[in-house]
Design a protein around this motif. Structure first.
Motif, PDB file in Angstrom:
ATOM      1  N   PHE A 128      42.978 -49.031  25.885  1.00 31.83           N
ATOM      2  CA  PHE A 128      42.106 -49.073  24.517  1.00 31.83           C
ATOM      3  C   PHE A 128      40.626 -49.500  25.100  1.00 31.83           C
ATOM      4  O   PHE A 128      39.756 -48.774  24.591  1.00 31.83           O
ATOM      5  CB  PHE A 128      42.612 -49.936  23.726  1.00 31.83           C
ATOM      6  CG  PHE A 128      42.018 -49.965  22.313  1.00 31.83           C
ATOM      7  CD1 PHE A 128      41.716 -48.600  21.816  1.00 31.83           C
ATOM      8  CD2 PHE A 128      41.328 -50.989  22.169  1.00 31.83           C
ATOM      9  CE1 PHE A 128      41.042 -48.575  20.542  1.00 31.83           C
ATOM     10  CE2 PHE A 128      40.483 -50.982  20.945  1.00 31.83           C
ATOM     11  CZ  PHE A 128      40.384 -49.771  19.927  1.00 31.83           C
ATOM     12  N   LEU A 129      40.482 -50.404  25.714  1.00 29.31           N
ATOM     13  CA  LEU A 129      39.242 -51.068  26.021  1.00 29.31           C
ATOM     14  C   LEU A 129      38.328 -50.108  27.119  1.00 29.31           C
ATOM     15  O   LEU A 129      37.165 -49.671  26.848  1.00 29.31           O
ATOM     16  CB  LEU A 129      39.282 -52.133  26.711  1.00 29.31           C
ATOM     17  CG  LEU A 129      39.631 -53.399  26.071  1.00 29.31           C
ATOM     18  CD1 LEU A 129      40.266 -54.627  26.693  1.00 29.31           C
ATOM     19  CD2 LEU A 129      38.615 -53.956  25.008  1.00 29.31           C
ATOM     20  N   GLU A 187      38.322 -64.300  22.080  1.00 26.12           N
ATOM     21  CA  GLU A 187      39.126 -63.354  22.963  1.00 26.12           C
ATOM     22  C   GLU A 187      38.406 -61.815  23.178  1.00 26.12           C
ATOM     23  O   GLU A 187      38.320 -61.510  24.301  1.00 26.12           O
ATOM     24  CB  GLU A 187      40.609 -63.425  22.525  1.00 26.12           C
ATOM     25  CG  GLU A 187      41.564 -62.591  23.730  1.00 26.12           C
ATOM     26  CD  GLU A 187      42.871 -62.429  23.239  1.00 26.12           C
ATOM     27  OE1 GLU A 187      43.367 -63.083  22.372  1.00 26.12           O
ATOM     28  OE2 GLU A 187      43.363 -61.372  23.749  1.00 26.12           O
ATOM     29  N   ILE A 188      38.096 -61.549  21.982  1.00 29.78           N
ATOM     30  CA  ILE A 188      37.339 -59.927  22.154  1.00 29.78           C
ATOM     31  C   ILE A 188      36.229 -59.967  22.942  1.00 29.78           C
ATOM     32  O   ILE A 188      36.025 -59.181  23.773  1.00 29.78           O
ATOM     33  CB  ILE A 188      37.314 -59.512  20.636  1.00 29.78           C
ATOM     34  CG1 ILE A 188      38.603 -59.458  19.902  1.00 29.78           C
ATOM     35  CG2 ILE A 188      36.229 -58.438  20.547  1.00 29.78           C
ATOM     36  CD1 ILE A 188      38.101 -59.104  18.348  1.00 29.78           C
ATOM     37  N   GLN A 189      35.330 -60.927  22.691  1.00 28.53           N
ATOM     38  CA  GLN A 189      34.374 -61.233  23.503  1.00 28.53           C
ATOM     39  C   GLN A 189      34.330 -60.993  25.024  1.00 28.53           C
ATOM     40  O   GLN A 189      33.812 -60.498  25.688  1.00 28.53           O
ATOM     41  CB  GLN A 189      33.347 -62.272  23.095  1.00 28.53           C
ATOM     42  CG  GLN A 189      32.930 -62.232  21.768  1.00 28.53           C
ATOM     43  CD  GLN A 189      31.928 -63.495  21.282  1.00 28.53           C
ATOM     44  OE1 GLN A 189      30.608 -63.245  21.653  1.00 28.53           O
ATOM     45  NE2 GLN A 189      32.578 -64.228  20.764  1.00 28.53           N
ATOM     46  N   GLU A 190      35.514 -61.960  25.231  1.00 25.54           N
ATOM     47  CA  GLU A 190      35.793 -62.361  26.688  1.00 25.54           C
ATOM     48  C   GLU A 190      36.334 -60.809  27.452  1.00 25.54           C
ATOM     49  O   GLU A 190      36.196 -60.364  28.357  1.00 25.54           O
ATOM     50  CB  GLU A 190      36.917 -63.169  26.897  1.00 25.54           C
ATOM     51  CG  GLU A 190      37.265 -63.911  28.264  1.00 25.54           C
ATOM     52  CD  GLU A 190      38.432 -64.806  28.135  1.00 25.54           C
ATOM     53  OE1 GLU A 190      38.606 -65.692  27.227  1.00 25.54           O
ATOM     54  OE2 GLU A 190      39.414 -64.530  28.989  1.00 25.54           O
ATOM     55  N   LEU A 230      30.424 -52.480  28.422  1.00 26.63           N
ATOM     56  CA  LEU A 230      29.502 -52.934  27.128  1.00 26.63           C
ATOM     57  C   LEU A 230      28.850 -54.178  27.286  1.00 26.63           C
ATOM     58  O   LEU A 230      29.537 -55.234  27.758  1.00 26.63           O
ATOM     59  CB  LEU A 230      30.370 -52.806  25.889  1.00 26.63           C
ATOM     60  CG  LEU A 230      31.188 -51.483  25.567  1.00 26.63           C
ATOM     61  CD1 LEU A 230      31.904 -51.544  24.072  1.00 26.63           C
ATOM     62  CD2 LEU A 230      30.513 -50.365  25.673  1.00 26.63           C
ATOM     63  N   LYS A 231      27.530 -54.166  26.474  1.00 26.01           N
ATOM     64  CA  LYS A 231      26.796 -55.632  26.553  1.00 26.01           C
ATOM     65  C   LYS A 231      26.584 -55.930  25.270  1.00 26.01           C
ATOM     66  O   LYS A 231      26.270 -54.975  24.436  1.00 26.01           O
ATOM     67  CB  LYS A 231      25.638 -55.383  27.409  1.00 26.01           C
ATOM     68  CG  LYS A 231      25.615 -55.090  28.829  1.00 26.01           C
ATOM     69  CD  LYS A 231      26.194 -56.356  29.716  1.00 26.01           C
ATOM     70  CE  LYS A 231      26.736 -56.072  31.055  1.00 26.01           C
ATOM     71  NZ  LYS A 231      28.008 -56.162  31.224  1.00 26.01           N
ATOM     72  N   ARG A 274      30.527 -61.640  13.712  1.00 26.28           N
ATOM     73  CA  ARG A 274      30.146 -60.335  13.950  1.00 26.28           C
ATOM     74  C   ARG A 274      29.675 -60.160  15.246  1.00 26.28           C
ATOM     75  O   ARG A 274      28.804 -61.075  15.800  1.00 26.28           O
ATOM     76  CB  ARG A 274      29.013 -59.660  12.975  1.00 26.28           C
ATOM     77  CG  ARG A 274      29.190 -59.895  11.462  1.00 26.28           C
ATOM     78  CD  ARG A 274      28.080 -59.603  10.787  1.00 26.28           C
ATOM     79  NE  ARG A 274      28.421 -60.072   9.482  1.00 26.28           N
ATOM     80  CZ  ARG A 274      28.944 -59.211   8.674  1.00 26.28           C
ATOM     81  NH1 ARG A 274      29.267 -58.010   9.029  1.00 26.28           N
ATOM     82  NH2 ARG A 274      29.413 -59.631   7.280  1.00 26.28           N
ATOM     83  N   ALA A 275      29.721 -59.112  15.817  1.00 26.69           N
ATOM     84  CA  ALA A 275      29.101 -58.776  17.318  1.00 26.69           C
ATOM     85  C   ALA A 275      28.866 -57.176  17.041  1.00 26.69           C
ATOM     86  O   ALA A 275      29.763 -56.525  16.774  1.00 26.69           O
ATOM     87  CB  ALA A 275      30.052 -59.172  18.417  1.00 26.69           C
TER      88      ALA A 275
END
Ligand SMILES: C[S@@+](CC[C@H](N)C(=O)[O-])C[C@H]1O[C@@H](n2cnc3c(N)ncnc32)[C@H](O)[C@@H]1O
Length: 232
Positions: free
Chosen positions: A158-159, A185-188, A196-197, A226-227
């Motif tokens: 998926f990523l 965890e999502i950010q990591e 993606l940055k 949020r990100a």
């Protein structure tokens, strides 16, 4: 990192047998299997406007408000729960009825609902670098340790599909959650497994359009994380 989920062909065969693409305005439903892959957005929407995908649209508030506000953007909402697809279809129809929206006016011509699994859809049906934004709001956090392997951001396929399908330099991923531990965890995982940055929120971001979960959590006074990420 904890266990990886086991998404197999058998899993997708069971969860995507009845996958459909729904054009709410014209009441048309097409089995996903009947659509050639990768999907030709121009053929699907009959225009060349940019395409944005919302994954797990739930009761569809964001999708409806965004489609209304950004008529020159094509939105495709992906949701695997039939009950929410039907609720959202009804939400659009009720809105059209309430505000006497003429079917020929062009309103909501820019929306399609996909009743299917998001990973299956992105990895099997979406062309490389063809999407301007992916929105994932309040992804299921699966808080119990033995269930965490079901988290959508644990799925490396998926990523990589997110990375592959977003357009370079403009393609953005929007993520919102109320679950601090999952947010970390999502950010990591985005940092480790995608190209993606993180980028600052812009004034033209979608932050002013709340989802159904966001409204509920704002009332409860929960913190919201949020990100925004951009494909380099
Ligand atoms: C917690 S709800 C959030 C709904 C909505 N985004 C909101 O903020 O109100 C998560 C939604 O994602 C959907 N979902 C979870 N995994 C999915 C997947 N793999 N493919 C498509 N939809 C999925 C669920 O059915 C559910 O509707």
């Amino acid at each position: 990192m904890n266990a990886e989920p086991r998404y197999t062909d058998q899993y997708y065969k069971c969860t995507t047998r009845q996958s459909q693409i729904i054009d709410v305005v014209h009441g048309k439903t097409v089995p996903l299997n009947d659509i050639p892959s990768p999907i030709d957005w121009k053929e699907l929407f009959c225009n060349t406007h940019p395409v944005e995908i919302e994954i797990g649209f739930g009761k569809g508030r964001f999708l409806l408000e965004a489609a209304k506000e950004f008529a020159d953007v094509n939105f495709i909402g992906v949701e695997r729960a039939q009950k929410y697809v039907e609720l959202t279809r009804q939400r659009f129809l009720k809105y059209m009825q309430h505000y006497a929206v003429d079917r020929e006016s062009g309103t909501f011509e820019n929306v399609r609902l996909a009743w299917t699994d998001a990973n299956y859809f992105l990895s099997r049906y979406v062309r490389d670098a063809s999407v301007n934004a992916i929105h994932i709001y309040f992804p299921d956090p699966w808080p119990k340790p033995r269930q965490q392997k079901r988290r959508i951001f644990r799925n490396k396929e998926f990523l990589s599909a997110i990375s592959r399908t977003l357009k370079s330099n403009v393609g953005r991923l929007f993520v919102v959650t109320d679950f601090a531990e999952y947010f970390n965890e999502i950010q990591e995982r985005i940092g480790t497994h995608t190209t993606l940055k993180p980028v600052p929120h812009n004034s033209d971001d979608y932050q002013h359009i709340a989802t159904n979960f966001e409204i509920k959590y704002q009332i409860e006074g929960r913190e919201i994380y949020r990100a925004v990420y951009e494909k380099m």
